[in-house]
Scaffold this active site. Structure first.
Site, PDB file in Angstrom:
ATOM      1  N   GLU A  28      17.633 -41.212  33.120  1.00 13.51           N
ATOM      2  CA  GLU A  28      17.685 -39.975  33.904  1.00 13.51           C
ATOM      3  C   GLU A  28      18.596 -40.085  35.119  1.00 13.51           C
ATOM      4  OE1 GLU A  28      14.899 -41.178  32.592  1.00 13.51           O
ATOM      5  OE2 GLU A  28      14.251 -39.557  31.265  1.00 13.51           O
ATOM      6  N   HIS A  65       2.832 -35.524  32.506  1.00 14.27           N
ATOM      7  CA  HIS A  65       3.639 -34.636  31.660  1.00 14.27           C
ATOM      8  C   HIS A  65       3.191 -33.191  31.873  1.00 14.27           C
ATOM      9  CE1 HIS A  65       4.729 -38.356  29.678  1.00 14.27           C
ATOM     10  NE2 HIS A  65       5.467 -37.753  28.777  1.00 14.27           N
TER      11      HIS A  65
HETATM   12  C1  LIG Z   1      11.488 -41.393  31.877  1.00 12.44           C
HETATM   13  C2  LIG Z   1      11.183 -40.675  30.621  1.00 12.44           C
HETATM   14  N1  LIG Z   1      12.179 -40.002  29.991  1.00 12.44           N
HETATM   15  C3  LIG Z   1      11.927 -39.357  28.845  1.00 12.44           C
HETATM   16  C4  LIG Z   1      10.675 -39.366  28.304  1.00 12.44           C
HETATM   17  C5  LIG Z   1      10.385 -38.615  27.024  1.00 12.44           C
HETATM   18  N2  LIG Z   1      10.165 -39.579  25.945  1.00 12.44           N
HETATM   19  C6  LIG Z   1       8.928 -39.947  25.581  1.00 12.44           C
HETATM   20  S1  LIG Z   1       8.944 -41.135  24.418  1.00 12.44           S
HETATM   21  C7  LIG Z   1      10.628 -41.189  24.424  1.00 12.44           C
HETATM   22  C8  LIG Z   1      11.311 -42.152  23.521  1.00 12.44           C
HETATM   23  C9  LIG Z   1      11.035 -43.560  23.903  1.00 12.44           C
HETATM   24  O1  LIG Z   1      11.592 -44.405  22.968  1.00 12.44           O
HETATM   25  P1  LIG Z   1      11.213 -45.929  22.906  1.00 12.44           P
HETATM   26  O2  LIG Z   1      11.284 -46.542  24.251  1.00 12.44           O
HETATM   27  O3  LIG Z   1      12.023 -46.529  21.835  1.00 12.44           O
HETATM   28  O4  LIG Z   1       9.666 -45.930  22.506  1.00 12.44           O
HETATM   29  P2  LIG Z   1       8.966 -45.346  21.194  1.00 12.44           P
HETATM   30  O5  LIG Z   1       8.498 -43.972  21.525  1.00 12.44           O
HETATM   31  O6  LIG Z   1       9.943 -45.378  20.094  1.00 12.44           O
HETATM   32  O7  LIG Z   1       7.794 -46.239  20.947  1.00 12.44           O
HETATM   33  C10 LIG Z   1      11.156 -40.266  25.305  1.00 12.44           C
HETATM   34  C11 LIG Z   1      12.585 -40.025  25.519  1.00 12.44           C
HETATM   35  C12 LIG Z   1       9.657 -40.049  29.016  1.00 12.44           C
HETATM   36  N3  LIG Z   1       8.382 -40.063  28.574  1.00 12.44           N
HETATM   37  N4  LIG Z   1       9.941 -40.700  30.148  1.00 12.44           N
END
Ligand SMILES: Cc1ncc(C[n+]2csc(CCOP(=O)(O)OP(=O)(O)O)c2C)c(N)n1
Ligand SMILES: [Mg+2]
Lengths: 332, 331
Positions: free
Chosen positions: B56, B125
């Site tokens: 971000e 959230h």
């Molecule tokens: C700082 C932030 N940006 C965006 C999000 C929205 N978001 C939730 S899960 C996710 C993907 C995360 O991917 P990863 O770290 O690979 O974990 P996974 O969900 O695949 O276990 C995103 C972008 C968030 N929760 N926090």
């Protein structure tokens, strides 16, 4: 890395791994079935397919070792010993939940089990893990802190800052990246130039190890090594565990963004049936032994769910509790 | 069309008509995109609709850099709660560059964010954090409640010469309304809109809470009370003139928003009204906002946190009660 069952872990550990993996799978399956049918109402980010990693952590960590995990934490929480009633209770908004139901699915903590934080903010766990590890050192305790996070989290500034600090100060941290090949709807290779998350470790001056995240034995071997290094003052390790999210990002994700065949291929590598086949092949356990373990896991899940559903819903007066140490500090 | 379609139209037209416009954010390109950015990467290419890593601070920082060179970047922060990570770039750079450089550099970015409140996703959230940004000189803060306003205001934000925080609301995504499709259609920033005229009390609101105000006004009408609903649409610049003009006529006001009530936008508005219309008001200005708690997970608890039409009605009744009764009710 290929591992040899007979050499690498004892039959007791093999059994424990299978118990944990089947419990994690059963907990996910039951929740998924309930949400799909409308019986259960909650938000859920499924861990189905990633059980081997959490089970390996479960057998490699002590109860007093610390864990920091994420919204996708059902398997991690079970592995670290959080009672299923507290997990389901929190997800379903009941008084028996870890936070009496008011924190919700993404924010489960249970210090008695060493689970200090589940965060909904991607990348925000590792810096807190650094602090937990600093505290252990200041307290003279030989605890290890595991930070569990996704591949996408390694693109955040928070991850980078925490990894650098952990390495700089040789902190007893293990950075466990559950690389499930997606962050939400975006494939990992669209968001990083390097092919292996583990390669990032070199930039911080810590060992980086890439391991099959669907192979519990390989994971136990790699984690044992990383945990021992951390506990003995050797500093942090970045462990990349390559796996797959079998139910997509959130429960109900139609996964329309996935290329044809990818899910089928990933399902064929499902760690739970794969481990079962391997155990049978190795010969310490027969079909009946493993069936019995699966039955026991399913029964434990049903019992926990029944307890949760019989428990009262989170009380409305919970809103006024825990905002401050002293509720009188809340403005009217 | 729906709010989502209206926002999509604004982005689509901006990309079509101005080469300087590009979008960047997480999961905004096809096939993963599902909200207002859906189909735009297919239409304009991944050069102009960029999926970013989860980063971000760099998303907003990069938008600022490109804006300084003349582009009109539209950055997306998926959920408003994550904006803390980008806050340094927004607060210390975007907001202040024009001033700190004597106008030699500027950052005319648009940061689109979404409020997820009401979905049971818990404390990290769900927040409505617009008041944070109202407090930073240099930023503009925009919160539409209808598809028409969404299209008109987003178009203005993109082409505005100052940095804009554009707050979308997930619970308004499906709202329907007529939207002019003329690419030139834009709504100037800083103009409130009377969503329903009335004479007895002014309900001042923005974003999702406008629905509570309209719902309350419809019920109050049956009780013979005529409530005017004033939709602020932008919080900075704030249309003080429209607020004061309306309340000068109705002599009663209730401010309602989903942001936390304490130190929320309503506090500023009530303060303005009390100093501008001290002798005119029939009752103290009522303020409704979210309760002062982190959002709980369970819906039964979360619904206790936000204002509702019923709570607006109760607040209106407090402003209508004779002063003696009012004192009792508050005590
Ligand atoms: C700082 C932030 N940006 C965006 C999000 C929205 N978001 C939730 S899960 C996710 C993907 C995360 O991917 P990863 O770290 O690979 O974990 P996974 O969900 O695949 O276990 C995103 C972008 C968030 N929760 N926090
Ligand atoms: Mg991932």
């Amino acid at each position: 890395m290929t591992t040899d069952l007979t050499v690498d872990v004892s039959p007791e550990v093999q059994r424990r791994l299978y118990e944990l993996m089947t419990l994690m799978k059963a907990a996910d399956d039951r929740l998924s079935k309930g949400i799909a049918s409308g019986e259960l109402v909650c938000v859920y980010w499924p861990s189905r397919g990633q059980e081997a990693i959490a089970a390996a952590a479960g057998v490699c960590l002590r109860e007093d070792d610390r864990l920091v995990t994420t919204y996708r934490g059902l398997h991690d929480l079970i592995g670290k010993g959080v009672p299923l009633v507290e997990i389901y209770g929190e997800m379903l908004g009941r008084q028996v939940g870890a936070a009496r139901g008011k924190g919700g699915t993404m924010h489960i903590a249970r210090p008695e089990s060493g689970v200090m934080l589940s965060t909904g903010i991607v990348g925000s766990g590792p810096p807190v893990a650094v602090g937990l590890a600093m505290a252990a050192r200041r307290l003279g305790l030989d605890r290890v802190t595991v930070a569990s996070f996704g591949d996408g989290a390694t693109n955040t500034g928070s991850f980078h800052e925490a990894a650098n600090m952990a390495a700089l100060w040789d902190l007893p941290v293990v950075l466990v990246c559950q690389n499930n090949q997606y962050g939400e709807m975006t494939p990992t290779e669209h968001t990083m130039k390097i092919a292996h998350v583990a390669d990032r470790a070199a930039g911080y001056g810590m060992p980086g190890v890439r391991v099959d995240g669907n192979d519990p034995i390989a994971l136990v071997v790699a984690l044992t090594d990383a945990v021992e290094r951390a506990r003995s003052g050797g500093g942090p390790t970045l462990l990349e565990c390559v796996t797959f999210r079998l139910r997509g990002h959130y429960f109900g994700d139609p996964m329309a963004y996935m290329p044809e065949g990818q899910l089928a291929a990933a399902s064929a590598a499902d760690p739970v049936p794969r481990f079962r086949a391997r155990l049978l092949e190795a010969g310490n356990f027969g079909e009946l032994d493993l069936d019995e373990i699966e039955r026991a896991s399913a029964a434990a899940v049903e019992e926990a769910l029944a307890t949760v559903l019989a428990a009262p819903a989170t009380a409305l007066d919970e809103l006024d509790r825990d905002v401050y140490a002293d509720p009188r500090n809340c403005p009217a | 069309m729906t709010m989502t379609q209206a926002l999509n139209l604004a982005l689509d037209q901006a990309l079509a008509h101005d080469e300087r416009v590009f979008l960047l954010g997480e999961d905004i390109a096809d096939p993963g995109a599902s909200g207002p950015t859906a189909k735009l990467s297919t239409k304009y290419g991944v050069d102009r609709v960029l999926d970013t890593p989860i980063s971000e601070a760099a998303i907003v920082g990069a938008a600022i850099g490109a804006a300084m060179e003349g582009f009109r970047p539209v950055a997306e922060i998926m959920i408003m709660d994550f904006i803390g990570i980008a806050a340094d770039q927004i607060v210390n750079h975007a907001a202040k560059l024009r001033f700190m450089t004597g106008g030699r550099t500027t950052a005319p970015i648009t940061v689109r964010v979404q409020v997820y409140g009401g979905l049971g996703t818990g404390a990290t959230h769900s927040q409505s954090l617009e008041a944070w940004f109202m407090h930073v000189p240099g930023l503009k803060v925009i919160v539409p409640s209808t598809p028409r306003d969404g299209k008109g205001l987003l178009t203005s934000a993109i082409f505005d010469d100052d940095p804009c925080i554009f707050v979308e609301t997930i619970r308004l995504r499906g709202q329907r309304g007529l939207v002019p499709t003329d690419p030139a259609f834009a709504i100037p920033l800083g103009q409130a809109d009377v969503k329903r005229p009335g004479t007895d009390v002014t309900l001042i609101s923005y974003g999702r809470a406008v629905l509570d105000a309209l719902g309350a006004a419809a019920t109050l009408e049956q009780e013979g009370i005529s409530a005017e609903v004033l939709d602020l649409r932008t919080l900075v610049p704030l249309d003080v003139e429209a607020i004061v003009e309306s309340v000068r006529r109705t002599r009663r006001a209730v401010v309602v928003h989903d942001a936390v009530r304490f130190a929320g936008p309503g506090a500023e508005i009530a303060s303005i009204l009390h100093s501008e219309l001290f002798g005119v008001l029939e009752a103290p200005v009522e303020r409704l906002g979210a309760r002062f708690v982190p959002n709980p997970g369970p819906s039964a608890l979360e619904s206790q946190v936000y204002p509702s039409a019923d709570r607006v009605i109760a607040a209106v009744q407090r402003t209508l009660a004779p002063a003696t009764v009012r004192a009792g009710a508050h005590g």
